[in-house]
Scaffold this motif. Structure first.
Motif, mmCIF file in Angstrom:
data_model
loop_
_atom_site.group_PDB
_atom_site.id
_atom_site.type_symbol
_atom_site.label_atom_id
_atom_site.label_comp_id
_atom_site.label_asym_id
_atom_site.label_seq_id
_atom_site.Cartn_x
_atom_site.Cartn_y
_atom_site.Cartn_z
ATOM 1 N N GLU A 1 2.307 1.948 -3.501
ATOM 2 C CA GLU A 1 1.116 2.437 -4.324
ATOM 3 C C GLU A 1 1.157 3.970 -4.248
ATOM 4 O O GLU A 1 0.588 4.562 -5.157
ATOM 5 C CB GLU A 1 -0.048 1.770 -4.205
ATOM 6 C CG GLU A 1 0.046 0.305 -4.825
ATOM 7 C CD GLU A 1 0.188 0.177 -6.303
ATOM 8 O OE1 GLU A 1 0.207 1.024 -6.853
ATOM 9 O OE2 GLU A 1 0.226 -1.084 -6.789
ATOM 10 N N GLU A 2 1.101 4.196 -2.916
ATOM 11 C CA GLU A 2 0.909 5.661 -2.554
ATOM 12 C C GLU A 2 2.355 6.412 -3.090
ATOM 13 O O GLU A 2 2.265 7.521 -3.179
ATOM 14 C CB GLU A 2 0.651 5.751 -1.185
ATOM 15 C CG GLU A 2 -0.468 5.374 -0.727
ATOM 16 C CD GLU A 2 -1.002 5.361 0.781
ATOM 17 O OE1 GLU A 2 -0.097 6.013 1.567
ATOM 18 O OE2 GLU A 2 -2.112 5.267 0.920
ATOM 19 N N ARG B 1 -0.915 11.305 -3.943
ATOM 20 C CA ARG B 1 -1.884 10.868 -3.202
ATOM 21 C C ARG B 1 -2.468 11.947 -2.173
ATOM 22 O O ARG B 1 -3.729 11.710 -1.855
ATOM 23 C CB ARG B 1 -1.065 9.767 -2.191
ATOM 24 C CG ARG B 1 -2.273 9.023 -1.169
ATOM 25 C CD ARG B 1 -3.178 8.219 -1.890
ATOM 26 N NE ARG B 1 -4.356 7.706 -0.997
ATOM 27 C CZ ARG B 1 -5.500 8.377 -0.776
ATOM 28 N NH1 ARG B 1 -5.818 9.353 -1.580
ATOM 29 N NH2 ARG B 1 -6.285 8.035 0.089
ATOM 30 N N THR C 1 0.707 -1.413 -0.009
ATOM 31 C CA THR C 1 -0.106 -0.233 -0.077
ATOM 32 C C THR C 1 0.867 1.319 0.161
ATOM 33 O O THR C 1 0.573 2.258 -0.689
ATOM 34 C CB THR C 1 -0.887 -0.070 1.358
ATOM 35 O OG1 THR C 1 -1.779 -1.143 1.292
ATOM 36 C CG2 THR C 1 -1.843 1.010 1.355
ATOM 37 N N TRP D 1 -8.157 8.611 -6.088
ATOM 38 C CA TRP D 1 -6.742 7.924 -6.252
ATOM 39 C C TRP D 1 -6.986 6.288 -6.819
ATOM 40 O O TRP D 1 -6.024 5.859 -7.494
ATOM 41 C CB TRP D 1 -6.202 7.945 -4.812
ATOM 42 C CG TRP D 1 -4.930 7.315 -5.003
ATOM 43 C CD1 TRP D 1 -4.467 6.153 -4.088
ATOM 44 C CD2 TRP D 1 -3.818 8.058 -5.224
ATOM 45 N NE1 TRP D 1 -2.945 6.273 -4.315
ATOM 46 C CE2 TRP D 1 -2.527 7.246 -5.302
ATOM 47 C CE3 TRP D 1 -3.431 9.249 -6.305
ATOM 48 C CZ2 TRP D 1 -1.371 7.573 -5.596
ATOM 49 C CZ3 TRP D 1 -2.231 9.594 -6.814
ATOM 50 C CH2 TRP D 1 -1.122 8.539 -6.420
ATOM 51 N N LYS D 2 -7.799 5.666 -6.365
ATOM 52 C CA LYS D 2 -7.997 4.293 -6.794
ATOM 53 C C LYS D 2 -8.490 4.005 -8.144
ATOM 54 O O LYS D 2 -7.899 3.090 -8.858
ATOM 55 C CB LYS D 2 -9.196 3.741 -5.992
ATOM 56 C CG LYS D 2 -9.089 3.431 -4.646
ATOM 57 C CD LYS D 2 -10.213 2.752 -3.541
ATOM 58 C CE LYS D 2 -9.852 2.809 -2.355
ATOM 59 N NZ LYS D 2 -11.020 2.213 -1.445
ATOM 60 N N LEU E 1 -5.232 4.530 -9.890
ATOM 61 C CA LEU E 1 -4.130 3.504 -9.753
ATOM 62 C C LEU E 1 -4.685 2.197 -10.601
ATOM 63 O O LEU E 1 -4.059 1.533 -11.043
ATOM 64 C CB LEU E 1 -4.051 2.946 -8.429
ATOM 65 C CG LEU E 1 -3.502 3.963 -7.482
ATOM 66 C CD1 LEU E 1 -3.221 3.249 -5.876
ATOM 67 C CD2 LEU E 1 -1.841 4.106 -8.046
ATOM 68 N N THR E 2 -6.263 2.217 -10.723
ATOM 69 C CA THR E 2 -6.711 1.040 -11.802
ATOM 70 C C THR E 2 -6.222 1.240 -13.044
ATOM 71 O O THR E 2 -5.763 0.386 -13.809
ATOM 72 C CB THR E 2 -7.957 1.032 -11.610
ATOM 73 O OG1 THR E 2 -8.679 0.871 -10.114
ATOM 74 C CG2 THR E 2 -8.825 0.096 -12.468
ATOM 75 N N ASP F 1 -10.273 9.588 -2.056
ATOM 76 C CA ASP F 1 -9.972 7.806 -2.062
ATOM 77 C C ASP F 1 -10.374 7.289 -3.374
ATOM 78 O O ASP F 1 -9.507 6.641 -3.880
ATOM 79 C CB ASP F 1 -10.530 7.377 -0.785
ATOM 80 C CG ASP F 1 -9.804 7.690 0.445
ATOM 81 O OD1 ASP F 1 -8.496 8.109 0.397
ATOM 82 O OD2 ASP F 1 -10.253 7.558 1.457
ATOM 83 N N GLU F 2 -11.519 7.605 -3.828
ATOM 84 C CA GLU F 2 -12.098 6.911 -4.910
ATOM 85 C C GLU F 2 -11.226 7.515 -6.245
ATOM 86 O O GLU F 2 -11.174 6.575 -7.123
ATOM 87 C CB GLU F 2 -13.578 7.184 -5.295
ATOM 88 C CG GLU F 2 -14.436 6.674 -4.061
ATOM 89 C CD GLU F 2 -14.372 4.911 -4.082
ATOM 90 O OE1 GLU F 2 -14.078 4.489 -5.117
ATOM 91 O OE2 GLU F 2 -14.151 4.463 -2.772
#
Length: 152
Positions: free
Chosen positions: A31-32, A53, A28, A77-78, A81-82, A74-75
């Protein structure tokens, strides 16, 4: 002897659980450690987007006081990353731009830079709004977030 064996088995099992938790936490954190940088320049325009981030920063001029900074959700950032995981960032330098309007001032010259784990991955130049197909979803997500920031 059975008691000693039981205690030893318990200690080893507990240690393995701790190491797997530590590994998940490390993934984690790695990823950040990603930064997205998109810029588009021409003789008369300047557009700069930096996403980490922590924050999304949008600049529409070279003047530092004109930048807009908003916390990265958060959404959001996700979603970034996706799209990043779907992209072979090690090869973005080799991608060919689908159009060449930037060569005669028909479009701003754009570039995408992704920094991951201290390694910088830089795309070849392309026309703003017309990225190579392989990075188009990632660029679209970045520009969408930037547009949302500008509306705030």
């Amino acid at each position: 002897m059975k008691i000693l064996f039981t205690i030893l088995l318990f200690a080893v099992t507990a240690g393995e659980c701790d190491s797997s938790v530590a590994t998940k936490g490390k993934d984690t954190a790695q990823e950040e450690d990603v930064r997205f940088y998109y810029n588009a320049l021409s003789r008369g325009s300047f557009y700069d987007v930096t996403i980490t981030r922590e924050a999304i920063t949008v600049k529409k001029s070279r003047n530092e006081s004109d930048k807009i900074v908003v916390k990265t959700g958060d959404e959001d950032w996700k979603a970034l990353l996706t799209e990043l995981h779907k992209t072979d960032i090690a090869r973005i330098r080799e991608l060919k731009a689908p159009t060449d309007k930037r060569l005669y001032d028909g479009a701003a010259h754009a570039e995408l830079i992704v920094t991951k784990d201290g390694e910088e991955y830089r795309s070849s130049g392309f026309d703003h709004g017309y990225p190579p197909e392989a990075i188009a979803p990632l660029v679209k997500t970045i520009l969408g977030l930037a547009e949302t920031v500008e509306k705030q």
